[in-house]
Design a protein around this motif. Structure first.
Motif, mmCIF file in Angstrom:
data_model
loop_
_atom_site.group_PDB
_atom_site.id
_atom_site.type_symbol
_atom_site.label_atom_id
_atom_site.label_comp_id
_atom_site.label_asym_id
_atom_site.label_seq_id
_atom_site.Cartn_x
_atom_site.Cartn_y
_atom_site.Cartn_z
ATOM 1 N N ASP A 83 0.857 -1.181 0.000
ATOM 2 C CA ASP A 83 0.000 0.000 0.000
ATOM 3 C C ASP A 83 0.892 1.229 0.000
ATOM 4 O OD1 ASP A 83 0.951 0.177 2.681
ATOM 5 O OD2 ASP A 83 -0.789 -0.948 3.395
ATOM 6 N N SER A 84 0.289 2.418 0.013
ATOM 7 C CA SER A 84 1.068 3.655 -0.045
ATOM 8 C C SER A 84 1.899 3.865 1.220
ATOM 9 C CB SER A 84 0.150 4.856 -0.283
ATOM 10 O OG SER A 84 -0.823 4.968 0.741
ATOM 11 N N GLN A 85 1.425 3.357 2.356
ATOM 12 C CA GLN A 85 2.201 3.487 3.591
ATOM 13 C C GLN A 85 3.515 2.713 3.489
ATOM 14 O OE1 GLN A 85 -1.076 2.703 3.512
ATOM 15 N NE2 GLN A 85 -1.988 4.555 4.402
ATOM 16 N N ALA A 87 4.943 1.932 0.663
ATOM 17 C CA ALA A 87 5.718 2.601 -0.386
ATOM 18 C C ALA A 87 6.499 3.778 0.182
ATOM 19 C CB ALA A 87 4.790 3.073 -1.500
ATOM 20 N N ASN A 91 10.381 4.079 -0.254
ATOM 21 C CA ASN A 91 10.829 5.252 -0.992
ATOM 22 C C ASN A 91 12.116 5.841 -0.412
ATOM 23 O OD1 ASN A 91 10.053 7.692 -2.897
ATOM 24 N ND2 ASN A 91 10.474 8.609 -0.897
ATOM 25 N N LEU A 104 2.106 0.162 -8.572
ATOM 26 C CA LEU A 104 1.159 0.696 -7.591
ATOM 27 C C LEU A 104 -0.141 -0.087 -7.673
ATOM 28 C CD1 LEU A 104 1.645 4.548 -8.201
ATOM 29 C CD2 LEU A 104 3.133 2.923 -6.987
ATOM 30 N N LEU A 107 -4.763 1.360 -7.872
ATOM 31 C CA LEU A 107 -4.779 2.821 -7.957
ATOM 32 C C LEU A 107 -6.162 3.327 -8.366
ATOM 33 C CD1 LEU A 107 -2.784 5.343 -7.880
ATOM 34 C CD2 LEU A 107 -3.002 5.267 -10.362
ATOM 35 N N ASN A 111 -7.160 7.191 -3.842
ATOM 36 C CA ASN A 111 -5.867 7.011 -3.161
ATOM 37 C C ASN A 111 -4.695 7.601 -3.945
ATOM 38 O OD1 ASN A 111 -5.217 5.112 -5.196
ATOM 39 N ND2 ASN A 111 -5.922 3.393 -3.947
ATOM 40 N N SER A 114 -2.406 9.890 -1.966
ATOM 41 C CA SER A 114 -1.589 9.156 -0.996
ATOM 42 C C SER A 114 -0.352 8.565 -1.665
ATOM 43 C CB SER A 114 -2.410 8.030 -0.351
ATOM 44 O OG SER A 114 -3.485 8.551 0.375
ATOM 45 N N TRP A 115 -0.522 8.047 -2.884
ATOM 46 C CA TRP A 115 0.613 7.503 -3.621
ATOM 47 C C TRP A 115 1.578 8.606 -4.041
ATOM 48 C CZ3 TRP A 115 2.077 2.679 -3.610
ATOM 49 C CH2 TRP A 115 1.150 1.667 -3.407
ATOM 50 N N GLU A 116 1.049 9.742 -4.449
ATOM 51 C CA GLU A 116 1.912 10.857 -4.846
ATOM 52 C C GLU A 116 2.781 11.307 -3.681
ATOM 53 O OE1 GLU A 116 -0.925 12.946 -8.268
ATOM 54 O OE2 GLU A 116 -0.809 13.786 -6.246
ATOM 55 N N ALA A 118 3.625 9.458 -1.137
ATOM 56 C CA ALA A 118 4.481 8.355 -0.671
ATOM 57 C C ALA A 118 5.710 8.166 -1.531
ATOM 58 C CB ALA A 118 3.666 7.055 -0.634
#
Length: 316
Positions: A83-85, A87, A91, A104, A107, A111, A114-116, A118
């Motif tokens: 998930d983005s957390q 990621a 990162n 990802l 998507l 969300n 959140s991805w941007e 992360a």
């Protein structure tokens, strides 16, 4: 900033991050024909194994680092965070220098932000997966495409179509006797090819999970390519060569593309009883040359050899 061609992906093999043989694949000691791979921390890893999988990923990247990095002839390497957390944590790992990008999962507009937030490392490329119920709505896809173009466009290699998750939204499973194009996924793939393709995105095809029917895989690959899809997820190493052989271009298409891109080509001309119009077929022609660059040319049928050689010479 470096660039990665979506046509370089070929067959993309997913490997759970819990496997112990990932390093041999990354370093080209196993599956030498593989062009791209994804180390998966999402659906392929059970909740109770997540910490073990993360530890294994760190060990993998450390081993790559200790060997001086990946080999130039090895496959592109991607990681699919859960998930983005997750990621956001990955990162910031310095060892991510050895990874080409993230896949990802799931998507959607809900969300995307959140991805941007992360994945801020500009050297990490992205392959968002379209696999939620919003994908069935073309209006939602127009909106999502525009949002992706606004902030992430230069980092997106391709959009991945998550066939099994999308069928799951409908309470369906792949019919073992047909291709995906004979299911509601036929509409989805056609719609995404139009909506996302017209916005400039490349798309990759869903996995074919029926290993006992390779003839159906080949039939589905023909349809994937006819819809402009640039690669396909592989569920098993035995599918790699079939997928990548299907991505080879015909001599007829290669020669036609070369003629269209010739600076002295007429505005409209006849080639093998087909009207060619470089102004409208320019993108098709450039895509054919890019596919040929990465996958080569199909072996001509014996009866076509003389004609193919003549056309190849004409296209020089």
């Amino acid at each position: 900033m470096k660039t990665l061609s979506p046509y370089a992906l070929g067959a993309t093999l997913y490997m759970p991050a819990t496997r112990e043989d990932i390093l041999d694949v990354v370093l080209h000691k196993k599956l030498p024909e593989l062009r791209s791979m994804v180390v998966c921390l999402e659906d392929a890893v059970a909740e109770i194994d997540v910490e073990t999988a993360l530890g294994n990923l760190h060990k993998l990247l450390l081993s790559i680092d200790q060997q001086g990095g990946r080999t130039e002839d090895g496959p592109m390497l991607f990681v699919r965070p859960r998930d983005s957390q997750m990621a956001a944590v990955l990162n910031d790992w310095p060892l991510m220098v050895h990874v080409d990008g993230f896949v990802l999962p799931k998507l959607s507009m809900s969300n995307l932000r959140s991805w941007e937030l992360a994945v801020t490392n500009p050297d990490i490329f992205l392959m968002p997966t379209l696999e939620t119920r919003e994908v069935f709505n073309p209006v939602a896809m127009v909106e999502l495409g525009a949002a992706l173009k606004q902030n992430l466009d230069s980092r997106i290699i391709a959009l991945r179509i998550g066939g099994n998750d999308l069928l799951g939204c409908l309470g369906l499973r792949r019919n073992p006797a047909t291709t995906l194009y004979s299911t509601p996924m036929g509409y989805v793939i056609q719609m995404l090819a139009g909506v996302m393709g017209s916005q400039g995105f490349s798309l990759t095809a869903p996995v074919f999970e029926r290993l006992a029917t390779p003839h159906l895989l080949m039939e589905e690959l023909d349809l994937d390519i006819a819809h402009g899809l640039v690669g396909k997820t592989a569920i098993h190493p035995s599918q790699i060569s079939t997928i990548q052989d299907s991505l080879r271009v015909s001599l007829e298409d290669l020669n036609c593309a070369k003629l269209m891109l010739n600076e002295v080509a007429p505005a409209v001309f006849n080639h093998n009883d087909t009207m060619c119009e470089p102004a409208t077929h320019y993108k098709w022609a450039t895509n054919i040359l890019e596919r040929a660059k990465w996958h080569g040319v199909k072996q001509a049928e014996p009866s076509q050899t003389d004609q193919s050689i003549r056309l190849a010479e004409a296209g020089r």
